[in-house]
Scaffold this motif. Sequence first.
Motif, PDB file in Angstrom:
ATOM      1  N   ARG A 151       0.855  -1.185   0.000  1.00 48.98           N
ATOM      2  CA  ARG A 151       0.000   0.000   0.000  1.00 48.98           C
ATOM      3  C   ARG A 151       0.892   1.237   0.000  1.00 48.98           C
ATOM      4  N   VAL A 152       0.376   2.323  -0.557  1.00 45.89           N
ATOM      5  CA  VAL A 152       1.145   3.561  -0.606  1.00 45.89           C
ATOM      6  C   VAL A 152       1.197   4.169   0.788  1.00 45.89           C
ATOM      7  N   ALA A 153       2.428   4.307   1.333  1.00 46.50           N
ATOM      8  CA  ALA A 153       2.604   4.905   2.657  1.00 46.50           C
ATOM      9  C   ALA A 153       2.850   6.398   2.569  1.00 46.50           C
ATOM     10  N   ASP A 154       3.469   6.857   1.489  1.00 44.48           N
ATOM     11  CA  ASP A 154       3.731   8.288   1.341  1.00 44.48           C
ATOM     12  C   ASP A 154       4.176   8.557  -0.091  1.00 44.48           C
ATOM     13  N   LEU A 155       4.066   9.810  -0.527  1.00 41.77           N
ATOM     14  CA  LEU A 155       4.550  10.228  -1.832  1.00 41.77           C
ATOM     15  C   LEU A 155       4.766  11.730  -1.810  1.00 41.77           C
ATOM     16  N   ASN A 156       5.637  12.219  -2.673  1.00 40.63           N
ATOM     17  CA  ASN A 156       5.954  13.643  -2.683  1.00 40.63           C
ATOM     18  C   ASN A 156       5.117  14.363  -3.750  1.00 40.63           C
ATOM     19  N   PRO A 157       5.154  15.709  -3.758  1.00 42.77           N
ATOM     20  CA  PRO A 157       4.333  16.457  -4.723  1.00 42.77           C
ATOM     21  C   PRO A 157       4.630  16.104  -6.179  1.00 42.77           C
ATOM     22  N   ALA A 158       5.895  15.809  -6.511  1.00 45.59           N
ATOM     23  CA  ALA A 158       6.219  15.452  -7.898  1.00 45.59           C
ATOM     24  C   ALA A 158       5.502  14.160  -8.308  1.00 45.59           C
ATOM     25  N   ALA A 159       5.434  13.195  -7.393  1.00 45.77           N
ATOM     26  CA  ALA A 159       4.723  11.947  -7.686  1.00 45.77           C
ATOM     27  C   ALA A 159       3.224  12.204  -7.818  1.00 45.77           C
ATOM     28  N   GLN A 160       2.675  13.087  -6.975  1.00 45.46           N
ATOM     29  CA  GLN A 160       1.257  13.427  -7.096  1.00 45.46           C
ATOM     30  C   GLN A 160       0.961  14.025  -8.468  1.00 45.46           C
ATOM     31  N   ARG A 161       1.861  14.874  -8.947  1.00 51.08           N
ATOM     32  CA  ARG A 161       1.672  15.488 -10.267  1.00 51.08           C
ATOM     33  C   ARG A 161       1.688  14.438 -11.371  1.00 51.08           C
ATOM     34  N   ASP A 162       2.671  13.543 -11.337  1.00 49.79           N
ATOM     35  CA  ASP A 162       2.797  12.545 -12.397  1.00 49.79           C
ATOM     36  C   ASP A 162       1.679  11.514 -12.356  1.00 49.79           C
ATOM     37  N   LEU A 163       1.167  11.208 -11.146  1.00 51.62           N
ATOM     38  CA  LEU A 163       0.090  10.229 -11.023  1.00 51.62           C
ATOM     39  C   LEU A 163      -1.287  10.860 -11.194  1.00 51.62           C
ATOM     40  N   GLY A 164      -1.351  12.196 -11.158  1.00 48.82           N
ATOM     41  CA  GLY A 164      -2.617  12.886 -11.339  1.00 48.82           C
ATOM     42  C   GLY A 164      -3.576  12.739 -10.173  1.00 48.82           C
ATOM     43  N   SER A 165      -3.041  12.604  -8.942  1.00 47.45           N
ATOM     44  CA  SER A 165      -3.875  12.448  -7.748  1.00 47.45           C
ATOM     45  C   SER A 165      -3.282  13.241  -6.600  1.00 47.45           C
ATOM     46  N   VAL A 166      -4.127  13.569  -5.627  1.00 52.97           N
ATOM     47  CA  VAL A 166      -3.655  14.277  -4.439  1.00 52.97           C
ATOM     48  C   VAL A 166      -3.271  13.269  -3.363  1.00 52.97           C
ATOM     49  N   ARG A 167      -2.443  13.712  -2.432  1.00 51.41           N
ATOM     50  CA  ARG A 167      -1.868  12.824  -1.435  1.00 51.41           C
ATOM     51  C   ARG A 167      -2.937  12.128  -0.599  1.00 51.41           C
ATOM     52  N   GLY A 168      -3.955  12.872  -0.172  1.00 55.87           N
ATOM     53  CA  GLY A 168      -4.959  12.307   0.709  1.00 55.87           C
ATOM     54  C   GLY A 168      -5.751  11.172   0.096  1.00 55.87           C
ATOM     55  N   SER A 169      -5.877  11.180  -1.240  1.00 62.40           N
ATOM     56  CA  SER A 169      -6.663  10.130  -1.897  1.00 62.40           C
ATOM     57  C   SER A 169      -5.837   8.901  -2.239  1.00 62.40           C
ATOM     58  N   ILE A 170      -4.510   8.957  -2.039  1.00 56.83           N
ATOM     59  CA  ILE A 170      -3.638   7.849  -2.414  1.00 56.83           C
ATOM     60  C   ILE A 170      -3.102   7.090  -1.213  1.00 56.83           C
ATOM     61  N   ILE A 171      -2.849   7.805  -0.091  1.00 50.91           N
ATOM     62  CA  ILE A 171      -2.273   7.155   1.080  1.00 50.91           C
ATOM     63  C   ILE A 171      -3.165   5.987   1.529  1.00 50.91           C
ATOM     64  N   GLY A 172      -2.554   4.811   1.683  1.00 54.09           N
ATOM     65  CA  GLY A 172      -3.279   3.615   2.112  1.00 54.09           C
ATOM     66  C   GLY A 172      -3.904   2.826   0.984  1.00 54.09           C
ATOM     67  N   VAL A 173      -3.880   3.362  -0.247  1.00 58.10           N
ATOM     68  CA  VAL A 173      -4.478   2.670  -1.391  1.00 58.10           C
ATOM     69  C   VAL A 173      -3.474   1.638  -1.917  1.00 58.10           C
ATOM     70  N   PRO A 174      -3.933   0.442  -2.311  1.00 59.97           N
ATOM     71  CA  PRO A 174      -3.012  -0.546  -2.883  1.00 59.97           C
ATOM     72  C   PRO A 174      -2.242   0.030  -4.069  1.00 59.97           C
ATOM     73  N   ALA A 175      -0.945  -0.280  -4.105  1.00 57.29           N
ATOM     74  CA  ALA A 175      -0.094   0.267  -5.162  1.00 57.29           C
ATOM     75  C   ALA A 175      -0.550  -0.172  -6.542  1.00 57.29           C
ATOM     76  N   ARG A 176      -1.136  -1.346  -6.653  1.00 55.38           N
ATOM     77  CA  ARG A 176      -1.612  -1.834  -7.960  1.00 55.38           C
ATOM     78  C   ARG A 176      -2.664  -0.886  -8.539  1.00 55.38           C
ATOM     79  N   GLU A 177      -3.511  -0.309  -7.678  1.00 52.12           N
ATOM     80  CA  GLU A 177      -4.524   0.629  -8.157  1.00 52.12           C
ATOM     81  C   GLU A 177      -3.892   1.980  -8.515  1.00 52.12           C
ATOM     82  N   VAL A 178      -2.945   2.416  -7.694  1.00 51.17           N
ATOM     83  CA  VAL A 178      -2.317   3.716  -7.930  1.00 51.17           C
ATOM     84  C   VAL A 178      -1.552   3.715  -9.256  1.00 51.17           C
ATOM     85  N   PHE A 179      -0.856   2.597  -9.552  1.00 54.70           N
ATOM     86  CA  PHE A 179      -0.046   2.508 -10.765  1.00 54.70           C
ATOM     87  C   PHE A 179      -0.749   1.722 -11.860  1.00 54.70           C
TER      88      PHE A 179
END
Length: 607
Positions: A257-285
């Motif tokens: 699961r995603v434990a943390d990410l920086n603003p550059a990763a949020q930009r490239d993934l097109g999501s904000v930090r609060g909606s990604i933390i704790g989400v399975p990495a398979r869904e995020v990527f």
Amino acid sequence: MDWQISPYLPALAISGVVALITCALAWRWRSAQGAVEIAALALLSGLWSWLYALELSSAEFAVALTWAKIEYICIAGVPTMLLVFAARYTGRDGWLAGRRWLFLAAFPALTLLAVWSNDLHRLYWSEMRWVASGSVSILKFSYGPLFWAFITYSYVCVTGATWLLLQSILRAPQAYRGSTAALLVAIVAIWGGNALYLSGLSPWGYLDLTPVSSTISGLAITLGIYRLRLFDLLPIAYSMVFGQLSDGVVVIDVQNRVADLNPAAQRDLGSVRGSIIGVPAREVFSRWPHLIDRYQQIKPLSDELEVAMPEGASRWLDLRISPLYNRRGNLRGRVIVWHDITERKAAEADLRAARDAAEMASRAKSAFLANMSHELRTPLSAIMGYCQLMRLEVEQGEVEQALLDLDMIEHAGEHLLRMIANLLQLAQIEAQDSRIRLAPIALGELLAELADSMRATAARKGNALLVRVDDPATVFQADRARLRQVLLNLLDNAAKFTEGGTITLEGRCVGGEAGAYAIFSVIDTGVGIAPDELGKIFEIFAEPDIAKRRKFGGAGVGLAICRRFCIDMGGDIEATSALGCGTTMTVRLPMGGPADLAARPAEGELA
């Protein structure tokens, strides 16, 4: 001086020792942000505990009051130092720059002055009494307005420090929240005891619990330094190193699961930090399936991937995946870092294309020089050979045969002259020395002149030369010498590659929205041109078909010169052909010359 034994002395002594140990531990990390301030805070708390122990041990009112006043050297500095520490530790210390330090230190200094001069004005302690508390006597104060002003100032400092640390907890990743939480426990412990004392709710009567509660504070800070690594990675360091990286960084825990990410990763993934933390990495990527296959491996990995970005563009990433272990060597997660290398990949592609083009040009030039040496040696060898034959024939009196040899010498000389003229013309074009001289030209007259010049050449291989003109009286503007050279070159090529066939020279005028044009076509029924060569016949140093060149002759620069002349005159040239069916060369020139065109056609463009 008489002394008394207070039951609270061991607690105060222990409190002071713990505070001084905390001071020593923090001083070891003095290069870290906020470490010096927390060492000073611990030192003040420890001295306060010991001075308060001396106050409680004094059996005389005057001596106890003296110790109480000395305590304020520490008491007045604690809230200020607490706020300064919180600002330094969280990186919010910009407001401490310059002389603002003096303003911040002014209130503690005035408080100390008010305490030491209280006998004159009674504004800090309005009344001081010596009262019994169990088996000992202690000081009991009634407070004046200056005391409550200092208390207000103190709690403003405490509130500010608490707010800064709370903000730090909310911003920090899960792994680093424990150290900041330990500091909050320390603050609550100190000022919770002080609040019980001031409110009269303390179960120990008139005893000030603030120095005693510093023991709990010291334990919390010691835990933060040794167990939670308080100064290993400060919030400001996290913000600067992790938050401001231009590369994308994602931390994945052992449950993927995603434990943390920086603003550059949020930009490239097109999501904000609060909606990604704790989400399975398979869904995020999910848009980067190749990355999913790679991060599941435990070993370190470095690779380059082409991925789709949120805006739909395709980007190249330099990907690095590293496992994260704790101090016991247990896997705690993975960190994924990527760097955008799209521009580097584009530059590499350009370099490869330039290298391939240079290699191709080098091969073509080598082939051109090899063919040119053959083309130059062939007529020179013929001239030398026929000259030797003529000498023998003249000596033997065979004049008629010598005349035939003279014709062959003349033919070889003409061929050699055309070769040299083409090379000189090519050098002139490469030197950008090609001036156009416009003059009026009658269409019918020009084609008749060309047909007369080339009829004998066409007839050498049994070819018939036909001329077709729509309107012989039509007059147009062009450079007569260059146009004549272009058409003669095309007719010569047609005669060279056609045997026992027909060569047709056509001329006509057409008009349209783009203007009026003179169109010339040279049509032959010769061997034709292969499709893979058709697109390269107008290129200088294009890789030639050496076998065909040596069979039919020619250096392969004539058509390149023809095209350049056509473009300089505002027109262009194109070829259509089929193997075994002949070739059609078409020249298009503006009737009024290049100055009459709004925009010249791009190379290769024909209507």
